[in-house]
Design a protein around this motif. Structure first.
Motif, short mmCIF file in Angstrom:
data_model
loop_
_atom_site.label_atom_id
_atom_site.label_comp_id
_atom_site.label_asym_id
_atom_site.label_seq_id
_atom_site.Cartn_x
_atom_site.Cartn_y
_atom_site.Cartn_z
N GLU A 1 -7.73 -16.65 -81.40
CA GLU A 1 -8.33 -16.90 -80.03
C GLU A 1 -8.11 -15.82 -79.23
O GLU A 1 -9.67 -15.63 -78.77
CB GLU A 1 -7.09 -17.90 -79.60
N ALA A 2 -7.61 -14.38 -78.91
CA ALA A 2 -7.83 -14.11 -78.36
C ALA A 2 -8.92 -12.67 -78.58
O ALA A 2 -9.82 -12.78 -77.85
CB ALA A 2 -6.57 -13.05 -77.85
N ARG A 3 -8.68 -12.48 -79.85
CA ARG A 3 -10.30 -12.08 -80.39
C ARG A 3 -11.33 -12.45 -80.65
O ARG A 3 -12.92 -12.39 -79.98
CB ARG A 3 -9.77 -11.67 -81.87
N GLU A 4 -11.48 -13.81 -80.34
CA GLU A 4 -12.91 -14.70 -80.28
C GLU A 4 -13.18 -14.55 -78.44
O GLU A 4 -14.61 -14.76 -78.83
CB GLU A 4 -13.17 -15.96 -80.42
N ALA A 5 -11.95 -14.26 -77.58
CA ALA A 5 -12.24 -14.56 -76.63
C ALA A 5 -13.09 -12.89 -76.04
O ALA A 5 -14.29 -12.98 -74.98
CB ALA A 5 -11.41 -14.89 -75.67
N LEU A 6 -12.54 -12.23 -76.73
CA LEU A 6 -13.19 -10.54 -76.64
C LEU A 6 -14.16 -10.14 -76.74
O LEU A 6 -14.69 -8.97 -76.35
CB LEU A 6 -11.84 -9.80 -76.54
N GLY A 7 -14.68 -10.60 -77.80
CA GLY A 7 -15.40 -10.11 -78.61
C GLY A 7 -15.08 -9.15 -79.92
O GLY A 7 -14.12 -8.40 -79.59
N PRO A 8 -16.24 -8.59 -80.86
CA PRO A 8 -15.69 -7.60 -81.97
C PRO A 8 -15.74 -6.49 -80.86
O PRO A 8 -14.80 -5.46 -82.54
CB PRO A 8 -16.84 -8.23 -82.47
N ASP A 9 -15.69 -5.98 -80.11
CA ASP A 9 -15.60 -4.97 -79.86
C ASP A 9 -14.30 -4.39 -78.50
O ASP A 9 -14.74 -2.93 -79.38
CB ASP A 9 -17.48 -4.19 -79.09
N ALA A 10 -14.21 -5.19 -78.21
CA ALA A 10 -13.10 -4.28 -77.33
C ALA A 10 -11.04 -4.55 -78.00
O ALA A 10 -11.59 -5.07 -78.81
CB ALA A 10 -12.69 -5.63 -76.35
N LEU A 11 -10.60 -3.80 -77.50
CA LEU A 11 -9.48 -3.60 -78.25
C LEU A 11 -8.35 -4.47 -78.05
O LEU A 11 -8.14 -5.05 -77.10
CB LEU A 11 -9.17 -2.49 -77.56
N LEU A 12 -8.01 -4.68 -79.27
CA LEU A 12 -6.69 -5.38 -79.08
C LEU A 12 -5.66 -5.32 -79.89
O LEU A 12 -5.68 -5.31 -80.62
CB LEU A 12 -6.99 -7.02 -79.86
N ALA A 13 -4.77 -4.76 -78.70
CA ALA A 13 -3.25 -4.30 -78.87
C ALA A 13 -2.30 -5.34 -78.62
O ALA A 13 -1.43 -4.89 -77.76
CB ALA A 13 -2.54 -3.28 -78.85
N PRO A 14 -2.00 -6.37 -80.06
CA PRO A 14 -0.54 -7.12 -79.06
C PRO A 14 0.70 -6.87 -79.50
O PRO A 14 0.64 -5.47 -80.34
CB PRO A 14 -0.32 -8.37 -79.67
#
Length: 310
Positions: free
Chosen positions: A173-186
């Motif tokens: 869900e965070a990936r969808e909210a952030l979009g494809p380009d932002a860093l996602l580092a859980p």
């Protein structure tokens, strides 16, 4: 986010609340320096200093390493003014600044007497950082985002998000909210113990404090858990969703769920039965490095990149 930035963070990192040199004595600081130097050599991409660190804590880790990215995970906006943070980062040597990432968060109402309007407070803090200069501009910071508004802010005003205590579902869900380009580092908490009941006991010991904090429980309720899942230290369903339990190969399988959900990087927090997450569990960190060898750089590799220049 550029490919250079993704390379700088790497796919695998270590999150630890035991990396605060400011909270220990000289012997403790030497032990931390020795540990992070080995983590650097093992090829981990990023070291996350947990538990509301200061910029000085990060500076000490940068000085003790030669390649790895060092991030605060997270620095509470209530503990240090934006001007103080910007000045501390600006004072770092150029190589240190290139390897430093400012992870910011709003902490929790029960822990912060002045806690109020956390989203607005974060916006104001980011405005103040921008006004203070380029040392910690949007290309050098991440936000501890859980809910939709803070995730959107992490996209607009930072490299991306560093969510703590989240499931693979939240990552998707965070990936969808952030979009494809932002860093996602859980962050993903790990118990390397093949006795599953003992591993769950270790996990519950750590989880107990967090189940008293509304930011986390509200997020879990949004994900479909109920208050019954919070009873007695956490239901089996909750534990199995939030933690990676078992041997190193089982941890790798759990990590794959987060990568498949959209994580660019996973920050592993190792919990142990004797010390929770408070020690320097080198044996476990080495075991993870072995099983994630294909995700790590070769030991002793030179610096492969830096976070985006201002």
């Amino acid at each position: 986010m550029t490919s250079e930035t993704r390379t700088a963070f790497g796919r695998v990192g270590i999150w630890s609340g035991a990396l605060h040199g400011s909270r220990t004595d000289d012997a403790g600081r030497r032990a931390i320096a020795q540990a992070v130097a080995e983590l650097d050599d093992l090829g981990y991409g990023t070291l996350w200093i947990g538990g509301s660190p200061s910029p000085d804590d990060a500076a000490a880790l940068v000085s003790a390493t030669s390649r790895v990215t060092v991030a605060t995970g997270i620095l509470s906006i209530w503990d240090h003014t934006a001007e103080e943070v910007a000045a501390s980062v600006e004072a770092l040597a150029p190589d240190a600044r290139r390897r430093f990432v400012l992870g910011l968060g709003v902490s929790h109402g029960p822990m912060v007497p002045q806690y109020a309007k956390p989203y607005s407070a974060m916006v104001s803090y980011l405005d103040a950082l921008d006004a203070a200069g380029p040392a910690v501009d949007s290309g050098r910071r991440v936000l501890a985002a859980l809910g939709p508004k803070m995730l959107k802010l992490a996209t607009d005003r930072a490299l991306g998000a560093h969510p703590y205590l989240v499931t693979a579902q939240h990552t998707a869900e965070a990936r969808e909210a952030l979009g494809p380009d932002a860093l996602l580092a859980p962050e993903l908490s790990v118990v390397l113990d093949t006795d599953i009941e003992r591993a769950r006991t270790t996990a519950r010991t750590m989880l107990a404090m967090y189940l008293q904090l509304p930011n986390y429980t509200d997020n879990l309720l949004r994900l479909g858990f109920t208050r019954r899942d919070f009873e007695d230290g956490g239901s089996v369903r909750l534990l199995d969703a939030l933690f990676a339990l078992g041997d190193a190969e089982q941890v790798r399988a759990r990590a794959r769920e987060y990568y498949d959900a959209g994580a660019d990087h996973i920050a592993f927090q190792v919990l142990t039965a004797d010390g929770g997450g408070s020690g320097l569990p080198m044996c476990e960190w080495r075991a993870l490095a072995a099983v994630f060898a294909d995700e790590l750089g070769a030991p002793g590799r030179p610096a492969s990149g830096s976070v985006r220049e201002p």
